[in-house]
Enzyme design. Structure first.
Site, PDB file in Angstrom:
ATOM      1  N   ASP A  93      -6.502   4.267  12.556  1.00 15.44           N
ATOM      2  CA  ASP A  93      -5.171   4.844  12.396  1.00 15.44           C
ATOM      3  C   ASP A  93      -5.182   6.167  11.637  1.00 15.44           C
ATOM      4  OD1 ASP A  93      -3.865   2.940  13.901  1.00 15.44           O
ATOM      5  OD2 ASP A  93      -3.561   1.594  12.197  1.00 15.44           O
ATOM      6  N   SER A 100      -3.757  -8.858   7.840  1.00 14.21           N
ATOM      7  CA  SER A 100      -3.174  -7.528   7.894  1.00 14.21           C
ATOM      8  C   SER A 100      -2.524  -7.386   9.262  1.00 14.21           C
ATOM      9  CB  SER A 100      -4.274  -6.490   7.702  1.00 14.21           C
ATOM     10  OG  SER A 100      -3.834  -5.252   8.211  1.00 14.21           O
ATOM     11  N   ASP A 112       0.821  -1.223   0.000  1.00 14.24           N
ATOM     12  CA  ASP A 112       0.000   0.000   0.000  1.00 14.24           C
ATOM     13  C   ASP A 112       0.851   1.267   0.000  1.00 14.24           C
ATOM     14  OD1 ASP A 112      -2.411  -1.300  -0.094  1.00 14.24           O
ATOM     15  OD2 ASP A 112      -2.829  -1.121   2.056  1.00 14.24           O
ATOM     16  N   ARG A 119       1.132   5.419  16.811  1.00 15.51           N
ATOM     17  CA  ARG A 119       0.701   6.412  15.820  1.00 15.51           C
ATOM     18  C   ARG A 119       1.082   7.848  16.154  1.00 15.51           C
ATOM     19  NH1 ARG A 119       1.311   2.541  12.590  1.00 15.51           N
ATOM     20  NH2 ARG A 119      -0.509   1.331  11.995  1.00 15.51           N
TER      21      ARG A 119
HETATM   22  N1  ARG Z   1      -7.668  -2.277  15.640  1.00 19.01           N
HETATM   23  C1  ARG Z   1      -6.385  -1.888  16.115  1.00 19.01           C
HETATM   24  C2  ARG Z   1      -6.349  -0.408  16.380  1.00 19.01           C
HETATM   25  O1  ARG Z   1      -7.164   0.283  15.913  1.00 19.01           O
HETATM   26  C3  ARG Z   1      -5.261  -2.332  15.250  1.00 19.01           C
HETATM   27  C4  ARG Z   1      -5.138  -1.793  13.884  1.00 19.01           C
HETATM   28  C5  ARG Z   1      -4.008  -2.521  13.281  1.00 19.01           C
HETATM   29  N2  ARG Z   1      -3.733  -2.347  11.927  1.00 19.01           N
HETATM   30  C6  ARG Z   1      -3.441  -3.388  11.126  1.00 19.01           C
HETATM   31  N3  ARG Z   1      -2.992  -3.120   9.939  1.00 19.01           N
HETATM   32  N4  ARG Z   1      -3.594  -4.615  11.467  1.00 19.01           N
HETATM   33  O2  ARG Z   1      -5.499   0.046  17.089  1.00 19.01           O
END
Ligand code: ARG
Length: 392
Positions: free
Chosen positions: A122, A174, A14, A93
């Site tokens: 995110d 993912s 991506d 983040r």
């Molecule tokens: N749901 C989790 C969060 O919002 C993890 C997101 C993780 N991203 C991924 N690409 N698996 O913090």
């Protein structure tokens, strides 16, 4: 306005496509890579960014800063979202956003970009953080805007643009990984009734396959900071890494939940956070020993707020600063050691001690010679219940 843009680059498909897509729209792309302990070979990723058309690549090792300024405050606060998620991804983040902004300012960029989709948390965390730090920066989210609807379409685009990119073998899931934990989603996990297949986990042993003989672990804290593991003093990064290995071997740290995202959807998430699980248990137990009842209970209630704030991307806010001030004040007495046993997926506290412990055996004992004057209890209860006499 400057046509330089700094992209939070992971090295995956991506964000590699993001590089090309932005360059095709006239941006001079600086790819920024943050090492937050994801264990990705940097050289390959740098090569991919360049092949995709990045004018420059900036790599920063942020592991120590991540541990000290993001993981540690969250550990002290016992931030756990919806009772199960130790927030590894969410905590990384704001740190990445901070450096994204810093690189943008250094490079006199007019914009920053990230590779998040429009369905997740995110994007919220990156964008709210960037705006808090430098509201003049434009934010571009190519994945939210572009026309590609699948991985195949993204690959076809790179092929059309004659970009030779060597990607790692595609995982069925993912995955987001850092020092504090691993987040796993999509694939067969999208059916909430389906048990996570063994291949969805990366770090933590299946409890059944964990060694029959468990492991004993002692964690020492100084004013809330973990400083030693099994008698050995370690820096925070090394301590987390080492404990991660031990807990993972013994099957500790998996969680599987339905989670409420900021953007309104429920999603099925699987996490691995072995060190985070053990440290949070240990830290919380030490607080049970050293904090008085009133303070302990207020702090426990605040843990929920803290977790929500981290989850919701509100790291760079006055509320976060105020909560940290409260939490840090509570940590003055959080010095001592906690003993735990890890065995086939179970993490159990078995002992605790502190120079500031409030436990007094002579008060608590049911044995002979206690110092607690039981005759006082009757009067105490009379007054305590006075307002409620006949209330029911
Ligand atoms: N749901 C989790 C969060 O919002 C993890 C997101 C993780 N991203 C991924 N690409 N698996 O913090």
């Amino acid at each position: 306005m400057s046509r330089t843009i700094v992209l939070a680059y992971s090295g995956g498909l991506d964000t590699s496509v993001c590089v090309r897509w932005l360059a095709d729209r006239g941006w001079r792309v600086v790819a920024f890579m943050a090492n937050v302990g994801q264990g990705e070979p940097e050289r390959d990723a740098v090569r991919r960014a360049k092949a995709a058309g990045a004018a420059a690549v900036v790599v920063r090792d942020l592991r120590r800063e991540f541990a000290r300024d993001y993981i540690l405050p969250s550990l002290k606060a016992h931030a756990v979202y919806e009772g199960k998620y130790l927030l590894a991804t969410a905590l990384s983040r704001p740190l990445i956003a901070k450096h994204l902004v810093d690189v943008a300012q250094q490079k006199r960029a007019g914009a920053v970009a990230h590779g998040c989709t429009g369905k997740g948390n995110d994007q919220v965390r990156f964008e709210v953080s960037v705006r808090a730090l430098d509201p003049r920066l434009q934010v571009v989210a190519p994945v939210r805007e572009w026309e590609f609807r699948s991985r195949a379409e993204e690959l076809a685009y790179l092929k059309r643009r004659r970009i030779p990119i060597q990607l790692k073998a595609r995982s069925l899931y993912s995955i987001d990984e850092n020092l504090w934990g691993l987040s796993i989603e999509s694939g067969s996990l999208e059916d909430p009734w389906t048990e996570p297949p063994a291949d969805s986990f990366r770090w933590v042993n299946t409890p059944r396959e964990a060694p029959a003989k468990g492991a004993a672990v002692t964690v020492e804290f100084q004013q809330g900071v973990p400083v030693a593991l099994n008698g050995r003093r370690l820096g925070l990064v090394a301590l987390i890494e080492r404990l991660c290995g031990i807990a993972a071997e013994h099957g500790v740290g998996r969680s599987d939940l339905i989670e409420s995202r900021v953007v309104g959807i429920k999603s099925r998430e699987v996490y691995e956070a072995p060190a985070a699980t053990v440290l949070t248990e240990a830290h919380a137990e030490l607080e049970r020993l050293v904090l008085d009842r009133g303070l302990l209970h207020v702090k426990q209630a605040m843990a929920l707020t803290y977790a929500e704030l981290v989850y919701d991307g509100l790291w760079f806010t006055p509320l976060k600063a105020a909560l940290d001030a409260f939490v840090n004040e509570t940590q003055r007495r959080v010095t001592g050691a906690v003993r735990l046993k890890l065995h086939k997926g179970v993490c159990q506290v078995v002992g605790r001690r502190s120079p500031h412990g409030l436990y007094r055996k002579r008060l608590a004992t049911y044995g002979k010679g206690g110092a607690f004057d039981q005759s006082m209890a009757a009067g105490f209860i009379k007054l305590w219940g006075l307002p409620y006499e006949g209330a029911a």
